[in-house]
Design a protein around this motif. Structure first.
Motif, PDB file in Angstrom:
ATOM      1  N   UNK A   1      22.594  41.165  47.259  1.00  0.00           N
ATOM      2  CA  UNK A   1      23.005  42.551  47.494  1.00  0.00           C
ATOM      3  C   UNK A   1      23.600  42.726  48.885  1.00  0.00           C
ATOM      4  N   UNK A   2      23.316  41.811  49.783  1.00  0.00           N
ATOM      5  CA  UNK A   2      23.729  41.949  51.172  1.00  0.00           C
ATOM      6  C   UNK A   2      25.046  41.235  51.475  1.00  0.00           C
ATOM      7  N   UNK A   3      25.645  40.584  50.473  1.00  0.00           N
ATOM      8  CA  UNK A   3      26.900  39.883  50.737  1.00  0.00           C
ATOM      9  C   UNK A   3      28.014  40.906  50.913  1.00  0.00           C
ATOM     10  N   UNK A   4      28.939  40.591  51.784  1.00  0.00           N
ATOM     11  CA  UNK A   4      30.046  41.507  52.041  1.00  0.00           C
ATOM     12  C   UNK A   4      31.112  41.399  50.969  1.00  0.00           C
ATOM     13  N   UNK A   5      32.266  41.982  51.250  1.00  0.00           N
ATOM     14  CA  UNK A   5      33.368  41.957  50.288  1.00  0.00           C
ATOM     15  C   UNK A   5      34.189  40.678  50.390  1.00  0.00           C
ATOM     16  N   UNK A   6      34.118  40.014  51.523  1.00  0.00           N
ATOM     17  CA  UNK A   6      34.927  38.817  51.735  1.00  0.00           C
ATOM     18  C   UNK A   6      34.091  37.565  51.442  1.00  0.00           C
ATOM     19  N   UNK A   7      33.767  37.350  50.189  1.00  0.00           N
ATOM     20  CA  UNK A   7      32.963  36.188  49.814  1.00  0.00           C
ATOM     21  C   UNK A   7      33.709  35.354  48.785  1.00  0.00           C
ATOM     22  N   UNK A   8      33.362  34.094  48.733  1.00  0.00           N
ATOM     23  CA  UNK A   8      33.876  33.226  47.673  1.00  0.00           C
ATOM     24  C   UNK A   8      32.743  32.329  47.221  1.00  0.00           C
ATOM     25  N   UNK A   9      32.767  32.007  45.951  1.00  0.00           N
ATOM     26  CA  UNK A   9      31.747  31.137  45.393  1.00  0.00           C
ATOM     27  C   UNK A   9      31.946  29.706  45.857  1.00  0.00           C
ATOM     28  N   UNK A  10      30.862  29.033  46.168  1.00  0.00           N
ATOM     29  CA  UNK A  10      30.932  27.636  46.595  1.00  0.00           C
ATOM     30  C   UNK A  10      29.882  26.823  45.847  1.00  0.00           C
ATOM     31  N   UNK A  11      30.080  25.520  45.843  1.00  0.00           N
ATOM     32  CA  UNK A  11      29.129  24.602  45.217  1.00  0.00           C
ATOM     33  C   UNK A  11      27.914  24.446  46.133  1.00  0.00           C
ATOM     34  N   UNK A  12      26.842  23.928  45.577  1.00  0.00           N
ATOM     35  CA  UNK A  12      25.592  23.725  46.322  1.00  0.00           C
ATOM     36  C   UNK A  12      25.848  22.855  47.567  1.00  0.00           C
ATOM     37  N   UNK A  13      26.620  21.795  47.399  1.00  0.00           N
ATOM     38  CA  UNK A  13      26.899  20.883  48.519  1.00  0.00           C
ATOM     39  C   UNK A  13      27.648  21.590  49.638  1.00  0.00           C
ATOM     40  N   UNK A  14      28.585  22.463  49.269  1.00  0.00           N
ATOM     41  CA  UNK A  14      29.347  23.207  50.280  1.00  0.00           C
ATOM     42  C   UNK A  14      28.447  24.188  51.021  1.00  0.00           C
ATOM     43  N   UNK A  15      27.516  24.807  50.308  1.00  0.00           N
ATOM     44  CA  UNK A  15      26.580  25.727  50.957  1.00  0.00           C
ATOM     45  C   UNK A  15      25.685  24.968  51.930  1.00  0.00           C
ATOM     46  N   UNK A  16      25.194  23.813  51.517  1.00  0.00           N
ATOM     47  CA  UNK A  16      24.365  22.990  52.410  1.00  0.00           C
ATOM     48  C   UNK A  16      25.163  22.530  53.631  1.00  0.00           C
TER      49      UNK A  16
END
Length: 112
Positions: free
Chosen positions: A73-88
């Motif tokens: 709920x706290x993510x802004x408007x400028x987000x993109x989905x990423x893979x687990x490895x990219x998040x890590x």
């Protein structure tokens, strides 16, 4: 019961008008059903929400701001989905983890 005219010409006129009105209603129902089918098809064809989100900076050249769990709920408007490895990788590179959804905990990421 409604008051209907007694003579045949006016009754036939009324019948014609009611037939036309009924045809319009049926056409409106068909259009509404088509819109509902298209809406439902759009819902079913929608890709699944990403598991991880990377919140981007204010412009193209800005580094990422935060990592979020998908659907936060706290993510802004400028987000993109990423893979687990990219998040890590982003967390390892020093991008801040959202304090609301705690992606670092979800990912099992420990500082260091």
């Amino acid at each position: 019961m409604t008051d209907l005219p007694p003579d045949l010409p006016r009754l036939r006129t009324l019948e014609t008008w009611l037939s036309l009105a009924l045809a319009e209603v049926r056409q409106a129902i068909a259009h509404a059903e088509q819109r509902e089918k298209e809406r439902q098809r759009g819902i079913e064809a929608r890709p699944p929400a990403p598991d991880w989100l990377l919140e981007l900076g204010l412009n193209r050249d800005s580094p990422p701001v935060q990592v979020h769990v998908g659907g936060c709920w706290n993510s802004g408007k400028r987000v993109r989905g990423v893979a687990r490895e990219d998040a890590l990788r982003a967390l390892a590179d020093g991008v801040r983890a959202c304090s609301a959804c705690r992606p670092d905990t979800e990912l099992g990421y420990l500082d260091g």
